[in-house]
Design an enzyme around this catalytic site. Sequence first.
Site, PDB file in Angstrom:
ATOM      1  N   GLN A  77       0.844  -1.204   0.000  1.00 28.58           N
ATOM      2  CA  GLN A  77       0.000   0.000   0.000  1.00 28.58           C
ATOM      3  C   GLN A  77       0.880   1.254   0.000  1.00 28.58           C
ATOM      4  O   GLN A  77       1.551   1.523   1.002  1.00 28.58           O
ATOM      5  CB  GLN A  77      -0.869  -0.027   1.266  1.00 28.58           C
ATOM      6  CG  GLN A  77      -1.796   1.153   1.456  1.00 28.58           C
ATOM      7  CD  GLN A  77      -2.643   0.997   2.720  1.00 28.58           C
ATOM      8  OE1 GLN A  77      -2.191   0.392   3.688  1.00 28.58           O
ATOM      9  NE2 GLN A  77      -3.841   1.536   2.727  1.00 28.58           N
ATOM     10  N   GLY A  78       0.865   2.012  -1.095  1.00 31.96           N
ATOM     11  CA  GLY A  78       1.721   3.193  -1.208  1.00 31.96           C
ATOM     12  C   GLY A  78       0.948   4.477  -1.002  1.00 31.96           C
ATOM     13  O   GLY A  78       0.658   5.199  -1.963  1.00 31.96           O
ATOM     14  N   TYR A  79       0.613   4.767   0.241  1.00 34.73           N
ATOM     15  CA  TYR A  79      -0.071   6.026   0.568  1.00 34.73           C
ATOM     16  C   TYR A  79       0.915   7.016   1.215  1.00 34.73           C
ATOM     17  O   TYR A  79       1.165   8.081   0.705  1.00 34.73           O
ATOM     18  CB  TYR A  79      -1.195   5.789   1.583  1.00 34.73           C
ATOM     19  CG  TYR A  79      -2.485   5.187   1.070  1.00 34.73           C
ATOM     20  CD1 TYR A  79      -2.576   4.569  -0.163  1.00 34.73           C
ATOM     21  CD2 TYR A  79      -3.634   5.234   1.868  1.00 34.73           C
ATOM     22  CE1 TYR A  79      -3.774   4.012  -0.595  1.00 34.73           C
ATOM     23  CE2 TYR A  79      -4.831   4.695   1.445  1.00 34.73           C
ATOM     24  CZ  TYR A  79      -4.899   4.081   0.214  1.00 34.73           C
ATOM     25  OH  TYR A  79      -6.082   3.537  -0.197  1.00 34.73           O
ATOM     26  N   SER A  80       1.421   6.642   2.415  1.00 30.77           N
ATOM     27  CA  SER A  80       2.166   7.599   3.245  1.00 30.77           C
ATOM     28  C   SER A  80       3.453   8.060   2.568  1.00 30.77           C
ATOM     29  O   SER A  80       4.102   7.304   1.856  1.00 30.77           O
ATOM     30  CB  SER A  80       2.535   6.959   4.584  1.00 30.77           C
ATOM     31  OG  SER A  80       1.391   6.462   5.207  1.00 30.77           O
ATOM     32  N   SER A 120       4.523  -1.203   4.196  1.00 29.97           N
ATOM     33  CA  SER A 120       4.646  -2.547   4.771  1.00 29.97           C
ATOM     34  C   SER A 120       4.805  -3.585   3.670  1.00 29.97           C
ATOM     35  O   SER A 120       4.080  -3.553   2.659  1.00 29.97           O
ATOM     36  CB  SER A 120       3.392  -2.902   5.583  1.00 29.97           C
ATOM     37  OG  SER A 120       3.232  -2.002   6.634  1.00 29.97           O
ATOM     38  N   GLU A 154      -9.926  -1.193   5.556  1.00 29.02           N
ATOM     39  CA  GLU A 154      -8.800  -1.513   6.454  1.00 29.02           C
ATOM     40  C   GLU A 154      -9.202  -1.352   7.916  1.00 29.02           C
ATOM     41  O   GLU A 154      -8.766  -2.101   8.777  1.00 29.02           O
ATOM     42  CB  GLU A 154      -7.610  -0.599   6.111  1.00 29.02           C
ATOM     43  CG  GLU A 154      -6.365  -0.880   6.956  1.00 29.02           C
ATOM     44  CD  GLU A 154      -5.146  -0.080   6.492  1.00 29.02           C
ATOM     45  OE1 GLU A 154      -5.295   0.804   5.619  1.00 29.02           O
ATOM     46  OE2 GLU A 154      -4.052  -0.345   7.013  1.00 29.02           O
ATOM     47  N   SER A 213      -4.010   7.194  12.749  1.00 28.35           N
ATOM     48  CA  SER A 213      -3.715   7.241  14.190  1.00 28.35           C
ATOM     49  C   SER A 213      -5.004   7.422  15.005  1.00 28.35           C
ATOM     50  O   SER A 213      -6.050   7.787  14.474  1.00 28.35           O
ATOM     51  CB  SER A 213      -2.753   8.394  14.493  1.00 28.35           C
ATOM     52  OG  SER A 213      -3.435   9.619  14.339  1.00 28.35           O
ATOM     53  N   GLU A 261      -5.735   9.765  17.060  1.00 25.31           N
ATOM     54  CA  GLU A 261      -6.219  11.157  17.016  1.00 25.31           C
ATOM     55  C   GLU A 261      -7.057  11.369  15.754  1.00 25.31           C
ATOM     56  O   GLU A 261      -8.091  12.045  15.783  1.00 25.31           O
ATOM     57  CB  GLU A 261      -5.024  12.132  17.028  1.00 25.31           C
ATOM     58  CG  GLU A 261      -4.292  12.219  18.363  1.00 25.31           C
ATOM     59  CD  GLU A 261      -3.379  11.020  18.626  1.00 25.31           C
ATOM     60  OE1 GLU A 261      -3.085  10.249  17.685  1.00 25.31           O
ATOM     61  OE2 GLU A 261      -2.974  10.847  19.788  1.00 25.31           O
TER      62      GLU A 261
HETATM   63  C1  LIG Z   1       3.609  -0.541  11.443  1.00 22.18           C
HETATM   64  C2  LIG Z   1       3.182   0.470  10.436  1.00 22.18           C
HETATM   65  C3  LIG Z   1       2.852   0.049   9.165  1.00 22.18           C
HETATM   66  C4  LIG Z   1       2.468   0.979   8.207  1.00 22.18           C
HETATM   67  N1  LIG Z   1       2.187   0.527   6.946  1.00 22.18           N
HETATM   68  C5  LIG Z   1       1.873   1.422   5.978  1.00 22.18           C
HETATM   69  C6  LIG Z   1       1.660   0.987   4.636  1.00 22.18           C
HETATM   70  O1  LIG Z   1       1.754  -0.198   4.321  1.00 22.18           O
HETATM   71  N2  LIG Z   1       1.390   1.915   3.699  1.00 22.18           N
HETATM   72  C7  LIG Z   1       1.279   3.244   3.995  1.00 22.18           C
HETATM   73  O2  LIG Z   1       1.003   4.026   3.094  1.00 22.18           O
HETATM   74  N3  LIG Z   1       1.484   3.691   5.263  1.00 22.18           N
HETATM   75  C8  LIG Z   1       1.792   2.815   6.254  1.00 22.18           C
HETATM   76  N4  LIG Z   1       2.013   3.253   7.540  1.00 22.18           N
HETATM   77  C9  LIG Z   1       1.999   4.692   7.798  1.00 22.18           C
HETATM   78  C10 LIG Z   1       0.833   5.176   8.632  1.00 22.18           C
HETATM   79  O3  LIG Z   1      -0.336   5.196   7.903  1.00 22.18           O
HETATM   80  C11 LIG Z   1       1.231   6.572   9.140  1.00 22.18           C
HETATM   81  O4  LIG Z   1       2.318   6.415  10.018  1.00 22.18           O
HETATM   82  C12 LIG Z   1       0.095   7.257   9.839  1.00 22.18           C
HETATM   83  O5  LIG Z   1      -0.905   7.620   8.943  1.00 22.18           O
HETATM   84  C13 LIG Z   1       0.561   8.512  10.619  1.00 22.18           C
HETATM   85  O6  LIG Z   1       1.279   9.353   9.773  1.00 22.18           O
HETATM   86  P1  LIG Z   1       2.726   9.899  10.196  1.00 22.18           P
HETATM   87  O7  LIG Z   1       3.559   8.726  10.626  1.00 22.18           O
HETATM   88  O8  LIG Z   1       3.242  10.736   9.081  1.00 22.18           O
HETATM   89  O9  LIG Z   1       2.503  10.787  11.480  1.00 22.18           O
HETATM   90  P2  LIG Z   1       1.934  12.314  11.535  1.00 22.18           P
HETATM   91  O10 LIG Z   1       0.807  12.443  10.572  1.00 22.18           O
HETATM   92  O11 LIG Z   1       3.128  13.192  11.352  1.00 22.18           O
HETATM   93  O12 LIG Z   1       1.388  12.370  12.979  1.00 22.18           O
HETATM   94  C14 LIG Z   1       2.234  12.581  14.117  1.00 22.18           C
HETATM   95  C15 LIG Z   1       1.346  12.696  15.354  1.00 22.18           C
HETATM   96  O13 LIG Z   1       0.481  13.840  15.233  1.00 22.18           O
HETATM   97  C16 LIG Z   1      -0.880  13.454  15.391  1.00 22.18           C
HETATM   98  N5  LIG Z   1      -1.724  14.232  14.484  1.00 22.18           N
HETATM   99  C17 LIG Z   1      -1.520  14.445  13.165  1.00 22.18           C
HETATM  100  N6  LIG Z   1      -2.517  15.182  12.648  1.00 22.18           N
HETATM  101  C18 LIG Z   1      -3.387  15.445  13.639  1.00 22.18           C
HETATM  102  C19 LIG Z   1      -4.620  16.159  13.729  1.00 22.18           C
HETATM  103  N7  LIG Z   1      -5.172  16.732  12.648  1.00 22.18           N
HETATM  104  N8  LIG Z   1      -5.255  16.216  14.933  1.00 22.18           N
HETATM  105  C20 LIG Z   1      -4.705  15.623  16.032  1.00 22.18           C
HETATM  106  N9  LIG Z   1      -3.523  14.944  16.011  1.00 22.18           N
HETATM  107  C21 LIG Z   1      -2.875  14.847  14.824  1.00 22.18           C
HETATM  108  C22 LIG Z   1      -0.929  11.998  15.025  1.00 22.18           C
HETATM  109  O14 LIG Z   1      -2.002  11.334  15.623  1.00 22.18           O
HETATM  110  C23 LIG Z   1       0.425  11.502  15.545  1.00 22.18           C
HETATM  111  O15 LIG Z   1       0.325  11.227  16.927  1.00 22.18           O
HETATM  112  C24 LIG Z   1       2.397   2.349   8.527  1.00 22.18           C
HETATM  113  C25 LIG Z   1       2.717   2.771   9.824  1.00 22.18           C
HETATM  114  C26 LIG Z   1       3.114   1.851  10.767  1.00 22.18           C
HETATM  115  C27 LIG Z   1       3.457   2.356  12.132  1.00 22.18           C
END
Ligand SMILES: Cc1cc2nc3c(=O)[nH]c(=O)nc-3n(C[C@H](O)[C@H](O)[C@H](O)COP(=O)(O)OP(=O)(O)OC[C@H]3O[C@@H](n4cnc5c(N)ncnc54)[C@H](O)[C@@H]3O)c2cc1C
Length: 396
Positions: free
Chosen positions: A129-132, A164, A247, A375, A377
């Site tokens: 899954q290529g989102y983040s 992942s 998901e 997350s 939040e």
């Molecule tokens: C084990 C694992 C597997 C993953 N697998 C994939 C995958 O296969 N494909 C993929 O695309 N992604 C994947 N991800 C990525 C995951 O979707 C992101 O980590 C997640 O969406 C959070 O984005 P970020 O890490 O950039 O954190 P940020 O968006 O930078 O967030 C940092 C913190 O700020 C908080 N925050 C952010 N915005 C707000 C808001 N508006 N209000 C309140 N709080 C806020 C968040 O809750 C978090 O605590 C994976 C992550 C993990 C940990």
Amino acid sequence: MRFSPQDEEFRRRLRQWLTENLTGRFAGLRGAGGPGREHEAHAERMAWNRHLAAAGWTCLGWPAEYGGHDATFAQQVIFHEEYARSGAPARVGYMGEELLGPTLIALGTPEQRRRFLPPIAAVAELWCQGYSEPGAGSDLAAVATTAALDGDEWVITGQKVWTSLAQAADWCFVLARTEPGSRRSQGLSYLLVPMRQDAITVRPIRQLTGTAEFNEVFFDGARTERSLVVGEVGDGWRVAQATLAIERGVATLGQQVGFRREFDALVDLARRGPAAADPVLRDRLARAWIGLEVMQAHALGTLEHAGAGAAGAGGAAAAASVTKLLWSRWHQGLGELAMEVLGAPSMAARGAPYDLDDWQRLFLFSRADTIYGGSDEIQRNIIADRALGLPRQARP
Ligand SMILES: Cc1cc2nc3c(=O)[nH]c(=O)nc-3n(C[C@H](O)[C@H](O)[C@H](O)COP(=O)(O)OP(=O)(O)OC[C@H]3O[C@@H](n4cnc5c(N)ncnc54)[C@H](O)[C@@H]3O)c2cc1C
């Protein structure tokens, strides 16, 4: 849940098949794989998964015309229960079977379904899954990876992160900006991109567990066919949200069954040690059991209603977020509780240099539960918007 006589017959058949087939070359695979352990016996698990597919035990809930088995909701629950009970290894094709497949069934073209669903069902092609991206996680609409048409192909440039299982994937569903100058959720498209090409580099990221299951993925002019866009060009946001709702909702079915298994094992561990006499730990174990009952009742109830389309789009999104919140907090709490039940020995690795046991791995990996799939939040924001009708959060 109530199971009909047909369901019970299905259970008997499946249980017998698992007992007869988790033997011989597959016997050693019991318990292998899963979060924090995806590196274990990958080739052997692939062979097991293909064996499972050949016998018709993959993609049960998909319509038969797409390689599925039209299984009822109850039968899918039974499958996950029996699969977990048998100790069969973690499945390798989760992303394709649980995320992309249902998305294509709902929103793909007939050609895309014909091309991609059979190899998912046969475990012949794996997906990621290529989102983040480094600048787009919770704020997914900030996606900066671009895709531009060059004749009959899209050319993709940018970086994804936390992808992942990209190290094993044949294909990736990529959210990319296809309209230059577009902003936020406008102008994005959902592309299906082959991973095995020189213009894609996969760089593993090491996790707390010491293993590397997610990756940075670099697209340096990677190519895919023009026709491999799911939904309309520019409508990728809607498609990406559909995958996310899956998901957070129905895809958690198998996971929930695994949670009960982990909880039962923890209670067993507590019974055999000093924790059984500790009033605080007894209290916490009882609370965890209540949490498990609540979470599973909620998940089953909402998933069953979602199947009947009862909640409407907004209600379904909020219910999926409640499911995600309940399990993420519960499972993380279980990891913490396991460390307390184990006591001081939980703080040391079993062997050099970093040989973790299942409980330590659960504790460390479950830190991620409140992050991935959106997350906690973000889930609460969705509930505030969709279920409570509060004004949308102002963006900084
Ligand atoms: C084990 C694992 C597997 C993953 N697998 C994939 C995958 O296969 N494909 C993929 O695309 N992604 C994947 N991800 C990525 C995951 O979707 C992101 O980590 C997640 O969406 C959070 O984005 P970020 O890490 O950039 O954190 P940020 O968006 O930078 O967030 C940092 C913190 O700020 C908080 N925050 C952010 N915005 C707000 C808001 N508006 N209000 C309140 N709080 C806020 C968040 O809750 C978090 O605590 C994976 C992550 C993990 C940990």
